[in-house]
Design a protein around this motif. Structure first.
Motif, PDB file in Angstrom:
ATOM      1  N   PRO A  13      37.617   3.591 -28.434  1.00  0.00           N
ATOM      2  CA  PRO A  13      36.153   3.500 -28.282  1.00  0.00           C
ATOM      3  C   PRO A  13      35.501   4.856 -28.049  1.00  0.00           C
ATOM      4  CG  PRO A  13      37.249   2.638 -26.334  1.00  0.00           C
ATOM      5  CD  PRO A  13      38.303   2.850 -27.352  1.00  0.00           C
ATOM      6  N   LEU A  14      36.201   5.766 -27.368  1.00  0.00           N
ATOM      7  CA  LEU A  14      35.622   7.088 -27.149  1.00  0.00           C
ATOM      8  C   LEU A  14      35.474   7.850 -28.464  1.00  0.00           C
ATOM      9  CD1 LEU A  14      37.424   8.267 -23.878  1.00  0.00           C
ATOM     10  CD2 LEU A  14      35.055   7.512 -24.134  1.00  0.00           C
ATOM     11  N   ALA A  15      36.442   7.703 -29.362  1.00  0.00           N
ATOM     12  CA  ALA A  15      36.340   8.372 -30.664  1.00  0.00           C
ATOM     13  C   ALA A  15      35.192   7.808 -31.470  1.00  0.00           C
ATOM     14  CB  ALA A  15      37.658   8.219 -31.419  1.00  0.00           C
ATOM     15  N   ILE A  16      34.990   6.503 -31.394  1.00  0.00           N
ATOM     16  CA  ILE A  16      33.854   5.895 -32.096  1.00  0.00           C
ATOM     17  C   ILE A  16      32.545   6.429 -31.534  1.00  0.00           C
ATOM     18  CG2 ILE A  16      32.680   3.724 -32.580  1.00  0.00           C
ATOM     19  CD1 ILE A  16      35.411   2.348 -32.516  1.00  0.00           C
ATOM     20  N   GLY A  17      32.456   6.495 -30.208  1.00  0.00           N
ATOM     21  CA  GLY A  17      31.250   7.054 -29.599  1.00  0.00           C
ATOM     22  C   GLY A  17      31.081   8.530 -29.870  1.00  0.00           C
ATOM     23  N   ARG A  18      32.199   9.253 -29.923  1.00  0.00           N
ATOM     24  CA  ARG A  18      32.141  10.698 -30.187  1.00  0.00           C
ATOM     25  C   ARG A  18      31.630  10.992 -31.592  1.00  0.00           C
ATOM     26  NH1 ARG A  18      31.451  15.280 -30.745  1.00  0.00           N
ATOM     27  NH2 ARG A  18      32.854  17.046 -30.410  1.00  0.00           N
ATOM     28  N   SER A  19      31.932  10.113 -32.535  1.00  0.00           N
ATOM     29  CA  SER A  19      31.474  10.309 -33.913  1.00  0.00           C
ATOM     30  C   SER A  19      30.097   9.702 -34.157  1.00  0.00           C
ATOM     31  CB  SER A  19      32.481   9.684 -34.887  1.00  0.00           C
ATOM     32  OG  SER A  19      32.667   8.302 -34.625  1.00  0.00           O
ATOM     33  N   SER A  20      29.496   9.166 -33.113  1.00  0.00           N
ATOM     34  CA  SER A  20      28.172   8.558 -33.262  1.00  0.00           C
ATOM     35  C   SER A  20      27.109   9.636 -33.447  1.00  0.00           C
ATOM     36  CB  SER A  20      27.846   7.705 -32.028  1.00  0.00           C
ATOM     37  OG  SER A  20      26.511   7.249 -32.072  1.00  0.00           O
ATOM     38  N   GLY A  21      26.061   9.281 -34.152  1.00  0.00           N
ATOM     39  CA  GLY A  21      24.938  10.201 -34.342  1.00  0.00           C
ATOM     40  C   GLY A  21      23.998  10.243 -33.161  1.00  0.00           C
ATOM     41  N   ARG A  22      24.157   9.336 -32.212  1.00  0.00           N
ATOM     42  CA  ARG A  22      23.305   9.314 -31.021  1.00  0.00           C
ATOM     43  C   ARG A  22      23.860  10.308 -29.998  1.00  0.00           C
ATOM     44  NH1 ARG A  22      23.953   3.950 -32.642  1.00  0.00           N
ATOM     45  NH2 ARG A  22      21.997   2.879 -33.165  1.00  0.00           N
ATOM     46  N   ARG A  23      23.099  11.326 -29.699  1.00  0.00           N
ATOM     47  CA  ARG A  23      23.582  12.394 -28.827  1.00  0.00           C
ATOM     48  C   ARG A  23      23.798  11.924 -27.398  1.00  0.00           C
ATOM     49  NH1 ARG A  23      23.180  17.490 -30.882  1.00  0.00           N
ATOM     50  NH2 ARG A  23      22.932  18.378 -28.802  1.00  0.00           N
ATOM     51  N   TRP A  24      23.021  10.942 -26.950  1.00  0.00           N
ATOM     52  CA  TRP A  24      23.208  10.467 -25.577  1.00  0.00           C
ATOM     53  C   TRP A  24      24.527   9.718 -25.417  1.00  0.00           C
ATOM     54  CZ3 TRP A  24      23.549   5.176 -24.686  1.00  0.00           C
ATOM     55  CH2 TRP A  24      23.150   4.339 -25.734  1.00  0.00           C
ATOM     56  N   ILE A  25      25.157   9.348 -26.529  1.00  0.00           N
ATOM     57  CA  ILE A  25      26.491   8.749 -26.481  1.00  0.00           C
ATOM     58  C   ILE A  25      27.565   9.806 -26.702  1.00  0.00           C
ATOM     59  CG2 ILE A  25      28.061   7.106 -27.579  1.00  0.00           C
ATOM     60  CD1 ILE A  25      25.699   5.366 -28.253  1.00  0.00           C
ATOM     61  N   SER A  26      27.371  10.658 -27.687  1.00  0.00           N
ATOM     62  CA  SER A  26      28.415  11.610 -28.067  1.00  0.00           C
ATOM     63  C   SER A  26      28.535  12.783 -27.099  1.00  0.00           C
ATOM     64  CB  SER A  26      28.150  12.140 -29.484  1.00  0.00           C
ATOM     65  OG  SER A  26      26.917  12.817 -29.548  1.00  0.00           O
ATOM     66  N   LEU A  27      27.436  13.237 -26.507  1.00  0.00           N
ATOM     67  CA  LEU A  27      27.502  14.417 -25.644  1.00  0.00           C
ATOM     68  C   LEU A  27      28.319  14.203 -24.375  1.00  0.00           C
ATOM     69  CD1 LEU A  27      23.990  16.121 -25.942  1.00  0.00           C
ATOM     70  CD2 LEU A  27      26.190  16.912 -26.789  1.00  0.00           C
ATOM     71  N   PRO A  28      28.159  13.093 -23.642  1.00  0.00           N
ATOM     72  CA  PRO A  28      29.024  12.896 -22.464  1.00  0.00           C
ATOM     73  C   PRO A  28      30.509  12.820 -22.829  1.00  0.00           C
ATOM     74  CG  PRO A  28      27.131  11.440 -22.354  1.00  0.00           C
ATOM     75  CD  PRO A  28      27.131  12.038 -23.720  1.00  0.00           C
ATOM     76  N   ILE A  29      30.817  12.199 -23.969  1.00  0.00           N
ATOM     77  CA  ILE A  29      32.215  12.129 -24.396  1.00  0.00           C
ATOM     78  C   ILE A  29      32.716  13.517 -24.778  1.00  0.00           C
ATOM     79  CG2 ILE A  29      33.806  11.087 -26.055  1.00  0.00           C
ATOM     80  CD1 ILE A  29      31.884   8.741 -26.272  1.00  0.00           C
ATOM     81  N   TYR A  30      31.859  14.304 -25.428  1.00  0.00           N
ATOM     82  CA  TYR A  30      32.241  15.675 -25.758  1.00  0.00           C
ATOM     83  C   TYR A  30      32.512  16.490 -24.501  1.00  0.00           C
ATOM     84  CZ  TYR A  30      31.663  20.568 -27.020  1.00  0.00           C
ATOM     85  OH  TYR A  30      31.836  21.918 -27.150  1.00  0.00           O
ATOM     86  N   ALA A  31      31.675  16.312 -23.470  1.00  0.00           N
ATOM     87  CA  ALA A  31      31.883  17.037 -22.214  1.00  0.00           C
ATOM     88  C   ALA A  31      33.217  16.651 -21.578  1.00  0.00           C
ATOM     89  CB  ALA A  31      30.728  16.756 -21.256  1.00  0.00           C
ATOM     90  N   TYR A  32      33.542  15.373 -21.605  1.00  0.00           N
ATOM     91  CA  TYR A  32      34.822  14.913 -21.047  1.00  0.00           C
ATOM     92  C   TYR A  32      36.003  15.517 -21.802  1.00  0.00           C
ATOM     93  CZ  TYR A  32      38.808  11.724 -21.119  1.00  0.00           C
ATOM     94  OH  TYR A  32      40.074  11.206 -21.134  1.00  0.00           O
TER      95      TYR A  32
END
Length: 240
Positions: free
Chosen positions: A49-68
């Protein structure tokens, strides 16, 4: 002749391969296997699920995962293990909760640290595989009227898993080798067993070479397993 005499003396006088010490090595092998398998399994469950969120175009989803992923891939695993193992006691009231009987044991902080670390790496591996999905597959799925969730489940994720398999195999081997640091928090894994035998019998070469041979056998077993999976799952890409 001198070499034969030395080997005979080594086998007759060596005390590190007794049933007792072999029991230590077996206990360490079981602990290492459990730690690596459970951390990889939990990390894989988190990474999808994190990879799916990381590849999302919504920055409020992808940015926290990128930080982690940036934090856990950018800092040493040993530091993460120390922070979790020694830092958990500083949480107020943690010793009165139901979690304390588990957290005071070395195995579970090590499991948490390894899980979070491998989940970060696996997330980026799967994110790259998802981004590399051919555009034609996505357009064909949309032409069939698939929803985004159905397309992700039937088209994108299976295709991404096949592409990510070689890189994920390397991650599994990395986690096996990285598990050797678990002994620094008093966990009796393979390396911890070798350190114990060395401290007791003052035989560093025999103790650590024996454990190195075990790690080598485990590594070859993992390599063979992933090569088998690659042959089965990527057989359609090979020329006839």
């Amino acid at each position: 002749m001198e070499l034969t005499t030395w080997l005979n003396e080594l086998l007759s006088d060596n005390l590190i391969f007794t049933p007792q010490t072999l029991g230590y090595y077996w206990e360490g092998l079981v602990t290492t296997t459990q730690l690596v398998f459970l951390s990889l399994l939990a990390g894989l469950v988190l990474a999808v699920p994190l990879a799916i969120g990381r590849s999302s175009g919504r920055r409020w989803i992808s940015l926290p995962i990128y930080a982690y992923t940036y934090v856990f891939r950018g800092t040493p695993l040993l530091i993460q293990l120390y922070l979790i193992y020694y830092g958990v006691v500083f949480f107020d009231g943690i010793q009165e909760t139901f979690l304390w009987p588990m957290l005071r044991e070395a195995f579970y902080p090590a499991l948490i640290a390894f899980t979070l670390n491998t989940a970060a790496y696996t997330t980026e591996i799967f994110r790259g595989a998802i981004k590399a999905t051919p555009r034609g597959e996505i357009e064909a799925a949309r032409a069939y009227g698939m929803s985004q969730a159905l397309m992700m489940r039937r088209i994108i994720l299976p295709s991404a898993f096949r592409r990510a398999l070689p890189a994920y195999g390397n991650e599994v081997i990395f986690m096996l080798h990285a598990s050797a640091i678990a002994s620094v928090v008093t966990l009796m894994d393979l390396t911890g067993a070798a350190r114990f035998v060395y401290a007791r019998y003052y035989a560093p070469f025999e103790a650590f070479l024996f454990v190195a041979a075990i790690y080598l056998c485990l590594t070859f077993a993992i390599l063979y397993f992933f090569r088998f999976l690659e042959k089965r799952l990527l057989a359609h890409l090979k020329p006839a």
